[in-house]
Design a protein around this motif. Structure first.
Motif, PDB file in Angstrom:
ATOM      1  N   ILE A 131       0.849  -1.196   0.000  1.00 53.36           N
ATOM      2  CA  ILE A 131       0.000   0.000   0.000  1.00 53.36           C
ATOM      3  C   ILE A 131       0.879   1.239   0.000  1.00 53.36           C
ATOM      4  O   ILE A 131       1.731   1.404   0.874  1.00 53.36           O
ATOM      5  CB  ILE A 131      -0.933   0.011   1.226  1.00 53.36           C
ATOM      6  N   ARG A 132       0.658   2.102  -0.962  1.00 60.92           N
ATOM      7  CA  ARG A 132       1.435   3.343  -1.084  1.00 60.92           C
ATOM      8  C   ARG A 132       0.505   4.533  -0.864  1.00 60.92           C
ATOM      9  O   ARG A 132      -0.527   4.648  -1.521  1.00 60.92           O
ATOM     10  CB  ARG A 132       2.094   3.413  -2.461  1.00 60.92           C
ATOM     11  N   PHE A 133       0.886   5.391   0.064  1.00 59.75           N
ATOM     12  CA  PHE A 133       0.081   6.571   0.357  1.00 59.75           C
ATOM     13  C   PHE A 133       0.548   7.722  -0.526  1.00 59.75           C
ATOM     14  O   PHE A 133       1.670   8.220  -0.389  1.00 59.75           O
ATOM     15  CB  PHE A 133       0.188   6.932   1.838  1.00 59.75           C
ATOM     16  N   LEU A 134      -0.316   8.121  -1.439  1.00 59.73           N
ATOM     17  CA  LEU A 134       0.008   9.148  -2.419  1.00 59.73           C
ATOM     18  C   LEU A 134      -1.141  10.143  -2.516  1.00 59.73           C
ATOM     19  O   LEU A 134      -2.294   9.808  -2.234  1.00 59.73           O
ATOM     20  CB  LEU A 134       0.237   8.529  -3.810  1.00 59.73           C
ATOM     21  N   ASP A 135      -0.833  11.361  -2.948  1.00 57.35           N
ATOM     22  CA  ASP A 135      -1.902  12.284  -3.307  1.00 57.35           C
ATOM     23  C   ASP A 135      -2.716  11.662  -4.435  1.00 57.35           C
ATOM     24  O   ASP A 135      -2.177  10.965  -5.300  1.00 57.35           O
ATOM     25  CB  ASP A 135      -1.331  13.626  -3.773  1.00 57.35           C
ATOM     26  N   SER A 136      -4.016  11.917  -4.440  1.00 53.91           N
ATOM     27  CA  SER A 136      -4.894  11.288  -5.426  1.00 53.91           C
ATOM     28  C   SER A 136      -4.437  11.547  -6.850  1.00 53.91           C
ATOM     29  O   SER A 136      -4.486  10.655  -7.710  1.00 53.91           O
ATOM     30  CB  SER A 136      -6.326  11.793  -5.235  1.00 53.91           C
ATOM     31  N   GLU A 137      -3.971  12.760  -7.115  1.00 51.94           N
ATOM     32  CA  GLU A 137      -3.575  13.116  -8.472  1.00 51.94           C
ATOM     33  C   GLU A 137      -2.326  12.346  -8.905  1.00 51.94           C
ATOM     34  O   GLU A 137      -2.201  11.935 -10.061  1.00 51.94           O
ATOM     35  CB  GLU A 137      -3.312  14.629  -8.562  1.00 51.94           C
ATOM     36  N   VAL A 138      -1.408  12.117  -7.965  1.00 53.42           N
ATOM     37  CA  VAL A 138      -0.202  11.335  -8.257  1.00 53.42           C
ATOM     38  C   VAL A 138      -0.571   9.879  -8.509  1.00 53.42           C
ATOM     39  O   VAL A 138      -0.084   9.243  -9.449  1.00 53.42           O
ATOM     40  CB  VAL A 138       0.808  11.448  -7.096  1.00 53.42           C
ATOM     41  N   ALA A 139      -1.455   9.337  -7.666  1.00 49.53           N
ATOM     42  CA  ALA A 139      -1.880   7.945  -7.825  1.00 49.53           C
ATOM     43  C   ALA A 139      -2.593   7.743  -9.158  1.00 49.53           C
ATOM     44  O   ALA A 139      -2.404   6.726  -9.834  1.00 49.53           O
ATOM     45  CB  ALA A 139      -2.795   7.552  -6.671  1.00 49.53           C
ATOM     46  N   TYR A 140      -3.412   8.688  -9.529  1.00 62.01           N
ATOM     47  CA  TYR A 140      -4.115   8.655 -10.819  1.00 62.01           C
ATOM     48  C   TYR A 140      -3.101   8.524 -11.963  1.00 62.01           C
ATOM     49  O   TYR A 140      -3.250   7.701 -12.876  1.00 62.01           O
ATOM     50  CB  TYR A 140      -4.923   9.949 -10.949  1.00 62.01           C
ATOM     51  N   ASP A 141      -2.044   9.323 -11.887  1.00 70.68           N
ATOM     52  CA  ASP A 141      -1.014   9.301 -12.924  1.00 70.68           C
ATOM     53  C   ASP A 141      -0.237   7.988 -12.916  1.00 70.68           C
ATOM     54  O   ASP A 141       0.150   7.478 -13.976  1.00 70.68           O
ATOM     55  CB  ASP A 141      -0.056  10.481 -12.712  1.00 70.68           C
TER      56      ASP A 141
END
Length: 299
Positions: free
Chosen positions: A124-134
């Protein structure tokens, strides 16, 4: 071309560091350097410029990177397709989620998943939604559970799971909280603390103000909602928070006719073969919607 060397190349290119690439790959820095040297020898080109502690791609490295992604992704896709034929739900599932969803929405789902599928290792990686989307868009993640973009275009598919009502919020002793009738232009006269302007949540809020010809006075930005809640509670500014995060230190500003909300859900790449583990996670998530969403077609 050795795939281990190619994976090391991608890790160094993404992290900009041999040591950080080693941490990601669970290798020593000399081992990473040895793999890069072997790949450069195989291809007879220099892939990185090493200037002190700075590491940058050469022209040859920049040309190799997208091809390296395609090779690795094709191999991963093949492995998943073959594993899926066996019907097993096992292996590693790499997914991303935002801090807010990971703290406030996912724990019950993850608990059920780990109990039902103990052979799966969750990464599980905690990322900003926009980064995860990319990351999903470029094939580096199978699944992202995030704040969904206002509009998601192919080749991505977004499935809403939770509706997340948002409130304009101020501290209980803030001037806005003491007003009986608050209008949006009153709010615009006070400084705000919001997520960064690249976030989906910021776009929702700025769109509300722009639609009425008002401008935002944003004094601070942070993408951590818990930090925003703290800043609001001590009276530094008003802000926007999910309704589920309100407490007795905060006052929701009820503006007539205003209903703000964002959608939380998962995003996958429609052209990627998903593992059985990813599909199992998707099914668990969709249980929270009452089965309203059709499952992703098999590939």
């Amino acid at each position: 071309m050795d795939l281990a060397n190619l994976s090391a190349f991608i890790a160094v290119a993404e992290t900009g560091s041999f040591s950080r690439a080693g941490e990601r790959l669970h290798l020593t820095q000399p081992a990473v350097s040895k793999r890069i040297a072997a790949l450069e020898s195989q291809l007879d080109v220099r892939l990185f410029d090493r200037l002190g502690r700075e590491v940058g791609l050469t022209e040859a490295g920049r040309a190799l990177l997208p091809r390296a992604y395609r090779i690795i992704h094709e191999l991963d896709d093949t492995r998943r397709a073959l594993t899926n034929l066996q019907g097993q739900i096992s292996g590693r599932l790499t997914l991303a989620t935002s801090h807010h969803i990971g703290l406030h929405r996912l724990p019950p789902v993850l608990r059920r998943f780990t109990h039902a599928h103990p052979a799966v290792t969750l990464d599980i990686r905690f990322l900003d939604s926009e980064v995860a989307y990319d990351e999903v868009l470029h094939g580096r993640l199978e699944l992202a559970i995030i704040t969904l973009a206002p509009q998601t275009l192919g080749p991505l598919r977004a499935v809403p799971i939770w509706d997340d009502p948002l409130d304009l919020v101020a501290a209980i002793d803030h001037p806005l909280a003491r007003r009986e009738n608050v209008r949006l232009r009153d709010v615009a006269c006070h400084p705000a603390v919001l997520p960064g302007d690249a976030t989906f949540t910021h776009r929702i809020v700025s769109g509300l103000f722009e639609s009425t010809g008002l401008s935002l006075d944003v004094s601070m930005t942070t993408n951590y909602l818990e930090t925003i809640r703290m800043m609001i509670s001590i009276g530094l500014a008003w802000g926007v928070l999910p309704r589920t995060m309100l407490d007795d230190q905060l006052c929701a500003l009820r503006l007539p006719g205003m209903n703000l909300s964002r959608r939380l859900g998962y995003v996958v790449h429609t052209e990627r073969t998903l593992s059985n583990a990813a599909r199992a996670m998707m099914r668990l998530l969709e249980e929270d919607t009452g089965g309203l969403h059709d499952p992703l077609p098999r590939r």
